[in-house]
Design an enzyme around this catalytic site. Structure first.
Site, short mmCIF file in Angstrom:
data_model
loop_
_atom_site.label_atom_id
_atom_site.label_comp_id
_atom_site.label_asym_id
_atom_site.label_seq_id
_atom_site.Cartn_x
_atom_site.Cartn_y
_atom_site.Cartn_z
N ASN A 103 0.82 -1.21 0.00
CA ASN A 103 0.00 0.00 0.00
C ASN A 103 0.85 1.26 0.00
O ASN A 103 1.98 1.26 0.49
CB ASN A 103 -0.94 0.00 1.21
CG ASN A 103 -1.89 -1.16 1.16
OD1 ASN A 103 -2.11 -1.74 0.10
ND2 ASN A 103 -2.46 -1.53 2.29
N ASP A 105 -0.57 4.18 1.15
CA ASP A 105 -1.45 5.12 1.86
C ASP A 105 -0.91 5.63 3.19
O ASP A 105 -1.56 6.42 3.86
CB ASP A 105 -2.83 4.47 2.07
CG ASP A 105 -2.73 3.12 2.79
OD1 ASP A 105 -1.76 2.89 3.53
OD2 ASP A 105 -3.64 2.29 2.60
N HIS A 120 5.84 -0.61 -2.77
CA HIS A 120 5.41 0.16 -3.95
C HIS A 120 5.55 1.67 -3.75
O HIS A 120 4.87 2.45 -4.41
CB HIS A 120 3.96 -0.20 -4.32
CG HIS A 120 3.82 -1.58 -4.87
ND1 HIS A 120 2.66 -2.32 -4.80
CD2 HIS A 120 4.72 -2.38 -5.52
CE1 HIS A 120 2.85 -3.50 -5.37
NE2 HIS A 120 4.09 -3.57 -5.80
N CYS A 128 11.60 15.37 -8.53
CA CYS A 128 11.63 16.14 -9.78
C CYS A 128 12.15 15.24 -10.89
O CYS A 128 13.21 14.62 -10.75
CB CYS A 128 12.53 17.37 -9.61
SG CYS A 128 12.76 18.24 -11.18
N CYS A 131 15.71 17.32 -12.16
CA CYS A 131 16.94 17.41 -11.33
C CYS A 131 16.97 16.37 -10.21
O CYS A 131 17.93 16.30 -9.45
CB CYS A 131 17.10 18.81 -10.76
SG CYS A 131 15.92 19.21 -9.43
N CYS A 149 8.83 21.41 -9.78
CA CYS A 149 9.96 21.53 -8.86
C CYS A 149 10.20 23.02 -8.55
O CYS A 149 10.33 23.83 -9.47
CB CYS A 149 11.19 20.93 -9.55
SG CYS A 149 12.71 21.13 -8.64
N ASN A 215 -8.08 -12.89 4.99
CA ASN A 215 -8.73 -12.32 3.79
C ASN A 215 -10.22 -12.62 3.90
O ASN A 215 -10.61 -13.60 4.52
CB ASN A 215 -8.14 -12.95 2.51
CG ASN A 215 -8.35 -12.08 1.28
OD1 ASN A 215 -9.46 -11.63 1.01
ND2 ASN A 215 -7.29 -11.85 0.52
N ILE A 216 -11.03 -11.76 3.30
CA ILE A 216 -12.47 -12.03 3.33
C ILE A 216 -12.83 -13.19 2.40
O ILE A 216 -13.87 -13.80 2.53
CB ILE A 216 -13.32 -10.79 2.96
CG1 ILE A 216 -12.81 -10.14 1.68
CG2 ILE A 216 -13.37 -9.80 4.11
CD1 ILE A 216 -13.76 -9.10 1.12
N GLU A 217 -11.94 -13.44 1.41
CA GLU A 217 -12.20 -14.58 0.53
C GLU A 217 -10.90 -15.27 0.16
O GLU A 217 -9.82 -14.71 0.40
CB GLU A 217 -12.96 -14.14 -0.73
CG GLU A 217 -12.22 -13.09 -1.51
CD GLU A 217 -13.04 -12.48 -2.64
OE1 GLU A 217 -14.27 -12.43 -2.51
OE2 GLU A 217 -12.41 -12.05 -3.62
P1 NAD Z 1 -6.08 -6.20 -4.54
O1 NAD Z 1 -6.91 -5.01 -4.81
O2 NAD Z 1 -5.63 -7.01 -5.68
O3 NAD Z 1 -6.80 -7.20 -3.51
C1 NAD Z 1 -7.30 -6.83 -2.29
C2 NAD Z 1 -7.53 -8.09 -1.44
O4 NAD Z 1 -8.06 -7.69 -0.20
C3 NAD Z 1 -8.51 -9.11 -2.05
O5 NAD Z 1 -7.94 -10.39 -1.95
C4 NAD Z 1 -9.75 -8.98 -1.16
O6 NAD Z 1 -10.45 -10.19 -1.02
C5 NAD Z 1 -9.14 -8.54 0.15
N1 NAD Z 1 -10.02 -7.76 1.03
C6 NAD Z 1 -10.95 -6.83 0.68
N2 NAD Z 1 -11.51 -6.29 1.77
C7 NAD Z 1 -10.90 -6.86 2.84
C8 NAD Z 1 -11.05 -6.72 4.24
N3 NAD Z 1 -11.92 -5.85 4.78
N4 NAD Z 1 -10.27 -7.47 5.05
C9 NAD Z 1 -9.38 -8.36 4.52
N5 NAD Z 1 -9.21 -8.54 3.20
C10 NAD Z 1 -9.97 -7.81 2.37
O7 NAD Z 1 -4.91 -5.67 -3.67
P2 NAD Z 1 -3.40 -6.03 -3.68
O8 NAD Z 1 -3.21 -7.49 -3.79
O9 NAD Z 1 -2.83 -5.33 -2.52
O10 NAD Z 1 -2.82 -5.40 -5.03
C11 NAD Z 1 -3.27 -4.26 -5.63
C12 NAD Z 1 -2.19 -3.22 -5.85
O11 NAD Z 1 -2.83 -1.98 -5.74
C13 NAD Z 1 -1.13 -3.21 -4.83
O12 NAD Z 1 0.05 -3.03 -5.50
C14 NAD Z 1 -1.36 -1.97 -3.97
O13 NAD Z 1 -0.18 -1.22 -3.86
C15 NAD Z 1 -2.26 -1.13 -4.78
N6 NAD Z 1 -3.32 -0.49 -3.99
C16 NAD Z 1 -3.03 0.21 -2.85
C17 NAD Z 1 -4.04 0.77 -2.11
C18 NAD Z 1 -3.68 1.49 -0.83
O14 NAD Z 1 -2.59 2.05 -0.74
N7 NAD Z 1 -4.56 1.46 0.17
C19 NAD Z 1 -5.36 0.69 -2.52
C20 NAD Z 1 -5.62 0.01 -3.73
C21 NAD Z 1 -4.60 -0.58 -4.44
#
Ligand code: NAD
Length: 251
Positions: A103, A105, A120, A128, A131, A149, A215-217
């Protein structure tokens, strides 16, 4: 059934010597940031091309318009949730050694976690493109159509990884080391589809680490039997239950 799995996972985490956590978009969904893919995903509303490196240089104004709305205005309002805080508490308690996050964020750091590898990159800093000076987001004018910049007026690019761009070298090396070193890896909210990040749990498994997944799924890790323990549910619910099972003294 789930309580038994929680207790099993808690026992594994308590006995481990080096626990590494790997998080994906799923951990921040309950902070109000949708994941990229799926029905509610960000890519249903935005074209992923705005994060393509080549497109960014050819169409900076269009890219920057989307980047600002999405990653600065919208992400900027999100706050860390109980799953982020539980991980931070477990680090302070000496259970978790580091977090590798996909993430961008900043929510792990906001929750107080110290050893965070941002695989990531992040939205906090910008470079920039001319530079290579680096600025914090507070130092630059993000309201300009194309943020520039302050020194040489070159176009700024946020320091998160675009499509077509490599993983930051330091993060790639240290995350790989952590994956090789851990004896337990806890994976939270990631599909296991984004390369090369998705290989880290597989590397940990090859090095005989136990893999616990939240994970939820089912994800690729569940389906391909990378995960040894699968805790199906929301990150906040599962992490709070795990934290209590690990840290609370029995009465
Ligand atoms: P993804 O979007 O591919 O998958 C998200 C996963 O989270 C899924 O498997 C889903 O089932 C699970 N999920 C959803 N809600 C959930 C919950 N409440 N609790 C637990 N699991 C839950 O995400 P990814 O595999 O991280 O890859 C996507 C790319 O996108 C990454 O590189 C990431 O950097 C980027 N991304 C970042 C953010 C952020 O910074 N918050 C947001 C979106 C995407």
């Amino acid at each position: 059934m789930m309580q038994a799995e929680i207790l099993k996972a808690a026992a594994v985490l308590k006995q481990a010597k080096h626990v590494v956590v790997m998080t994906g978009a799923g951990i921040s969904v309950e902070s109000g940031i949708p994941s990229f893919r799926g029905e509610e995903g960000i890519w249903k509303r935005y074209d992923p091309i705005v994060l393509d490196l080549e497109y960014f240089f050819e169409n900076p104004q269009a890219s920057w318009a989307a980047i600002k709305t999405l990653f600065y205005d919208f992400f900027g309002e999100a706050r860390a949730n109980p799953a982020h805080f539980a991980l931070s508490e477990l680090e302070h308690a000496g259970i978790v050694k580091s977090i590798i996050t996909q993430n961008i964020d900043n929510l792990h750091t906001e929750a107080g976690s110290k050893q965070v590898y941002e695989y990531h990159g992040n939205t906090r800093t910008l470079t920039c493109t001319s530079c290579h000076s680096v600025y914090s987001r507070e130092q630059v004018d993000l309201t300009a159509p194309i943020p520039r910049c302050p020194k040489d007026h070159g176009m700024l690019k946020p320091n998160f990884v675009f499509f077509g761009e490599g993983i930051p070298e330091r993060e790639a090396t240290l995350s790989h080391q952590e994956a090789c070193r851990c004896d337990v890896m806890l994976i939270i909210g990631t599909t296991g589809e984004v390369r090369p990040a998705c290989n880290l749990p597989r590397i940990a498994k090859q090095n005989r680490a136990k893999i616990i997944e939240i994970n939820i799924e089912k994800s690729l890790y569940t389906l391909e039997h990378v995960s040894d323990i699968f805790l199906q549910g929301k990150a906040t619910t599962m992490m709070q239950a795990l934290k209590h099972a690990i840290l609370d003294k029995p009465v």
